[in-house]
Motif scaffolding. Structure first.
Motif, mmCIF file in Angstrom:
data_model
loop_
_atom_site.group_PDB
_atom_site.id
_atom_site.type_symbol
_atom_site.label_atom_id
_atom_site.label_comp_id
_atom_site.label_asym_id
_atom_site.label_seq_id
_atom_site.Cartn_x
_atom_site.Cartn_y
_atom_site.Cartn_z
ATOM 1 N N LEU A 220 5.619 39.300 43.607
ATOM 2 C CA LEU A 220 6.721 38.898 43.572
ATOM 3 C C LEU A 220 7.210 37.431 44.264
ATOM 4 O O LEU A 220 6.539 37.335 45.852
ATOM 5 N N ILE A 221 7.132 35.981 43.745
ATOM 6 C CA ILE A 221 7.243 35.276 44.699
ATOM 7 C C ILE A 221 8.760 35.035 44.661
ATOM 8 O O ILE A 221 9.333 35.414 43.655
ATOM 9 N N MET A 222 9.305 34.479 45.756
ATOM 10 C CA MET A 222 10.333 34.899 46.423
ATOM 11 C C MET A 222 10.526 33.062 46.667
ATOM 12 O O MET A 222 9.900 32.464 47.772
ATOM 13 N N LEU A 229 8.150 32.883 49.507
ATOM 14 C CA LEU A 229 7.045 33.790 49.738
ATOM 15 C C LEU A 229 6.568 34.713 48.556
ATOM 16 O O LEU A 229 6.975 34.225 47.295
ATOM 17 N N SER A 230 4.795 35.062 48.544
ATOM 18 C CA SER A 230 4.357 35.697 47.707
ATOM 19 C C SER A 230 4.210 37.675 48.219
ATOM 20 O O SER A 230 3.910 37.075 49.129
ATOM 21 N N ILE A 231 4.825 38.525 47.021
ATOM 22 C CA ILE A 231 4.051 39.325 47.985
ATOM 23 C C ILE A 231 3.694 40.299 46.219
ATOM 24 O O ILE A 231 3.963 40.313 45.886
ATOM 25 N N GLU A 232 3.224 41.385 46.865
ATOM 26 C CA GLU A 232 2.171 42.035 45.592
ATOM 27 C C GLU A 232 3.373 43.352 45.571
ATOM 28 O O GLU A 232 4.089 43.703 45.439
ATOM 29 N N SER A 273 11.004 41.898 55.661
ATOM 30 C CA SER A 273 11.330 41.132 56.654
ATOM 31 C C SER A 273 10.712 39.422 56.223
ATOM 32 O O SER A 273 11.087 38.815 55.545
ATOM 33 N N SER A 274 12.421 38.746 56.734
ATOM 34 C CA SER A 274 12.402 37.432 55.869
ATOM 35 C C SER A 274 11.290 36.293 55.747
ATOM 36 O O SER A 274 11.053 35.369 55.529
ATOM 37 N N GLU A 275 9.616 36.305 56.503
ATOM 38 C CA GLU A 275 8.779 35.853 56.504
ATOM 39 C C GLU A 275 7.693 36.611 55.347
ATOM 40 O O GLU A 275 6.407 36.591 55.274
ATOM 41 N N GLY A 276 8.602 37.995 54.797
ATOM 42 C CA GLY A 276 7.648 38.985 53.861
ATOM 43 C C GLY A 276 6.922 39.673 54.310
ATOM 44 O O GLY A 276 6.737 40.519 53.472
ATOM 45 N N GLN A 277 6.685 41.071 55.590
ATOM 46 C CA GLN A 277 6.117 41.170 55.610
ATOM 47 C C GLN A 277 6.667 42.993 55.731
ATOM 48 O O GLN A 277 8.425 42.450 55.641
ATOM 49 N N HIS A 278 6.302 43.995 55.279
ATOM 50 C CA HIS A 278 7.522 45.458 54.369
ATOM 51 C C HIS A 278 7.266 45.665 55.726
ATOM 52 O O HIS A 278 6.675 46.339 56.661
ATOM 53 N N ILE A 279 8.470 46.169 55.364
ATOM 54 C CA ILE A 279 9.384 47.419 56.683
ATOM 55 C C ILE A 279 9.016 48.830 55.709
ATOM 56 O O ILE A 279 8.684 49.318 56.921
#
Length: 590
Positions: A220-222, A229-232, A273-279
Motif C-alpha cells: 500500500l503506497i501512501m 510511505l509503503s506498507i505491506e 504511525s505517521s512514519e508507517g509503523q504498525h500500531i
C-alpha cells in the motif's frame, strides 16, 4: 613556470564566460509521425522532430488554444525581427493556421535568429526556421504558457492539455503526476447500479492538504504532500484509508471467507504511525442489523457491490461499507473503533440498509453524532438517511424514493434498476445536504428518463419529513411498489419527496456519479456526463442554502475520482485520479 600556468588559467576561465557561438548549420527536420491530441481531441499539426524534440508552428498552437485558459496572442515586427507574445489574450488568425506541409518528409532546419518577447520582456525559446516558417520547441511553449505536454509511448501520442499545468520532462514530482501506474481508472463512465471501491483512496492529511493511497506490488503506497510511505498489504481487499489530526494512518481492509461453518473476522481496521509503523489491528465479523446475531447475515466478503467510506470525530473512527453476506444477499455494514486504543466502539443506533449500493457517512455538528446515507434498492427502496444519536423515528429515514413496478416477483433485473446514483451527504450552516442523480419521475417514465442532478437540504433535527423540513426546492410525487416479491399486481403506494432542487434538466445525457464537498460553507458538486463524443466532467458551486453561485462549468478532459469525495484545502478543491496508467493530482478554485 607557475606564472605561465596562472596566466593560462585566467585565460581559460575568461573564455568560459564568453557565450558560445550559435551554429547556423542546417539540421535535419523530420515530419512528426505521432498523433497529437489537444484536451483529448485529435488535431492535425504541421510539426517536425529535430534532435528528438518536437517543434510546432507558434501560430498553430496559439490558434488551437485560443478560447482556453492558456490562450495567447502572437504579433510580428519585421523591422525589429521580433515576435511578441501576449498571455491570456485571444489569438487573431492571419490565415494559413493549421495548414500542413507538402513535399519531402525531411527538410533543413536553421536556428531562428528572431527575438521573442513575452508581455514586453525578452524570453529565450528554441526555434528553427523551416521553409520560411518558425517552429518552436513544444515543451518551451508549454512551459511559457503553463499547459501540460505529455508523451504516451504506448499509443505514440503527443498530449497537450490545458486543464493541467506544465510538468518538466522526466519530473519526479510524484505528488502531482505519476506515470506507468498499474491501477484501473477512477472515473465511472456509465450509470451503473452499484458504486465501487476506487483504486485510489484520497483523504485530508493534517494541515498539509490532499493525500492519496493505492496498491502496487502487494504494498500500500501512501502519498502525502511532503512524503511517501509503503506498507505491506495485510489483507487482499482494500476498503479505505484515512488519517487523524496527529498524522496517524488508518487502513480499512479485509478478506473473503467462503466457509460458512467457520465464521471468522473478515474486516479489519489497522492503525499506523505517521512514519508507517504498525500500531494495532482490530477485526470484525461484520454483523448486519436487524439480524445482526444471525451467522447468515455476517460478512462473507467485504466491500462488495458498493462503496466504503470513513470519518473520524470525537476520538471515534466509523467505517461504512457494503458487503456480501453468507445468505447470498448484499447489505451495508458500519464498524467503529476508538482511535486511542483501537478498541471496538458500539454504535448506539441501527444503520441497516438492505441491498445497499452506495454509502456516505459524516459527523454532524447539529446532532453531535454520525449521520449515514445509503442507496437501497429494496430495504428500503430509495436514499435512506439515519443516524447514530437516536433523533429519527422508525419511519423517518427514506428521503428520496425510487420507482418499482408491480409484479417485480424478485426479478433482480427489475429490482436492481433504481434509476439513480447517490452522490453523498455533507453539512452546511443551513442543514444537511444530500446530492444525487436520478430520473425525475416516480412512475413508469423513470425507465426512459435520463438521470439528472439534484440536491436536498434539510434540518437534521426535524422529527418528520415535510416541506418545512427542507430549504427551498419542490415536491416530487408519484407511486411505487415497496414489495420486491410482489407477484399479484398489488396497488402501488403514493409517495412524496420534499425540497428537491433539480440542477440539470437533461433529456439526451445522464449525470453520472455526482460528488460533494463543502468549501467555506459553499456546496461544490462535481459529476460526469455520458455526452458524445467523449465523456465530460463538470462542477457547480451553490450557496449554503442551495442557490447557484457558479453554474455548470466544464472541466474538459479532466477526470474525476468518482467514489472518493474531493478534499477542500486552502481555497482549492483537490482530487487524485488515474487514467491510462497515469495518476494526477488536480484542483479547481471554486
Amino acid at each position: 613556470m607557475k606564472r605561465m600556468i596562472s596566466i593560462l588559467l585566467v585565460v581559460a576561465m575568461s573564455l568560459s564566460l564568453i557565450p558560445a557561438t550559435i551554429t547556423t548549420a542546417a539540421l535535419t527536420a523530420t515530419i512528426t509521425s505521432s498523433e497529437v491530441t489537444v484536451d483529448g481531441d485529435e488535431k492535425s499539426f504541421d510539426a517536425y522532430s529535430i534532435n528528438g524534440n518536437n517543434y510546432f508552428k507558434l501560430r498553430d498552437i496559439a490558434h488551437i488554444l485560443s478560447g482556453t485558459t492558456k490562450q495567447f496572442e502572437v504579433t510580428w515586427d519585421g523591422e525589429k525581427n521580433a515576435i511578441s507574445l501576449f498571455s491570456g489574450k485571444p489569438y487573431t488568425d492571419i490565415g494559413g493556421e493549421m495548414a500542413l506541409s507538402t513535399g519531402k518528409r525531411t527538410k533543413s532546419a536553421i536556428l531562428s535568429t528572431s527575438k521573442v518577447y513575452l508581455d514586453g520582456k525578452e524570453v529565450k525559446l528554441t526555434a528553427y526556421t523551416i521553409d520560411g516558417n518558425n517552429y518552436f520547441k513544444l515543451r518551451d511553449i508549454g512551459s511559457t504558457f503553463d499547459f501540460y505536454v505529455g508523451w504516451d509511448g504506448i499509443y505514440n501520442i503527443i498530449e497537450i492539455e490545458t486543464t493541467f499545468g506544465y510538468i518538466p520532462e522526466n519530473s519526479r514530482d510524484s505528488y502531482s503526476y505519476i506515470s506507468d501506474i498499474s491501477v484501473g481508472s477512477t472515473q465511472e463512465n456509465y450509470t451503473g447500479n452499484w458504486a465501487n471501491i476506487s483504486p485510489v483512496q484520497q483523504f485530508s492529511y493534517k494541515n498539509e492538504g490532499l493525500a492519496y493511497a493505492y496498491v502496487k506490488d502487494r504494498n500500500l503506497i501512501m502519498v502525502t504532500p511532503i512524503k511517501e510511505l509503503s506498507i505491506e498489504m495485510k489483507y487482499p481487499k482494500l476498503g479505505d484509508v484515512i488519517s487523524d489530526d496527529d498524522g496517524n494512518f488508518y487502513v480499512v481492509w479485509g478478506k473473503s471467507n467462503d466457509n460458512r461453518d467457520d465464521i471468522t473476522e473478515t474486516i479489519f481496521i489497522s492503525k499506523y504511525s505517521s512514519e508507517g509503523q504498525h500500531i494495532k489491528t482490530t477485526g470484525f465479523v461484520g454483523k448486519s442489523s436487524p439480524w445482526g446475531n444471525a451467522d447468515s447475515a455476517k460478512t462473507k466478503s467485504p466491500f462488495w457491490a458498493g462503496n466504503s467510506v470513513s470519518v473520524i470525530a470525537d476520538g471515534i473512527l466509523v467505517n461504512y461499507h457494503s458487503k456480501e453476506r453468507y445468505d447470498g444477499h448484499q447489505s451495508d455494514n458500519a464498524i467503529a473503533v476508538r482511535i486511542s486504543d483501537m478498541s471496538v466502539y458500539q454504535l448506539p443506533n441501527d444503520t441497516f440498509s438492505g441491498h445497499s449500493f452506495n454509502q456516505s457517512v459524516i459527523y454532524s455538528k447539529a446532532i453531535s453524532g454520525f449521520l449515514f446515507a445509503s442507496h437501497g434498492d429494496a430495504y428500503p427502496r430509495g436514499f435512506k438517511i439515519n443516524n447514530s444519536s437516536g433523533v429519527y423515528g422508525n419511519n423517518k429515514d427514506l428521503v428520496f424514493h425510487f420507482y418499482l413496478e408491480a409484479n417485480a416477483n424478485y426479478d433482480m433485473t427489475i429490482v436492481n434498476q433504481t434509476f439513480a446514483q447517490l452522490g453523498g451527504i455533507a453539512e452546511t450552516s443551513k442543514g444537511i445536504v444530500l446530492v444525487g442523480a436520478s430520473a425525475k419521475s416516480i412512475s413508469e417514465k423513470a425507465k426512459t428518463e435520463k438521470q439528472n442532478l439534484f440536491v436536498q437540504i434539510f434540518d437534521p433535527l426535524a422529527k418528520d419529513w415535510s416541506a418545512s423540513t427542507f430549504v427551498g426546492g419542490t415536491t416530487r410525487s408519484g407511486a411505487t411498489s415497496f414489495d420486491i416479491n410482489d407477484n399479484n399486481n398489488s396497488p402501488l403506494t403514493n409517495v412524496t419527496d420534499y425540497g428537491v432542487v433539480w440542477l440539470t434538466n437533461y433529456t439526451d445525457k445522464n449525470v453520472i456519479a455526482p460528488q460533494i464537498v463543502i468549501a467555506d460553507d459553499r456546496i461544490v458538486i462535481l459529476w460526469t456526463e455520458d455526452s458524445e463524443p467523449v465523456t465530460e466532467s463538470f462542477y457547480m458551486v451553490l450557496s449554503a442554502g442551495g442557490d447557484v453561485i457558479t453554474p455548470a462549468t466544464s472541466l474538459g478532459r479532466m477526470k474525476l475520482n468518482s467514489y472518493e469525495m474531493p478534499i477542500y484545502h486552502n481555497g482549492h478543491v483537490y482530487w487524485a485520479y488515474t487514467h491510462n496508467d497515469k495518476l494526477r493530482v488536480v484542483s479547481i478554485k471554486p
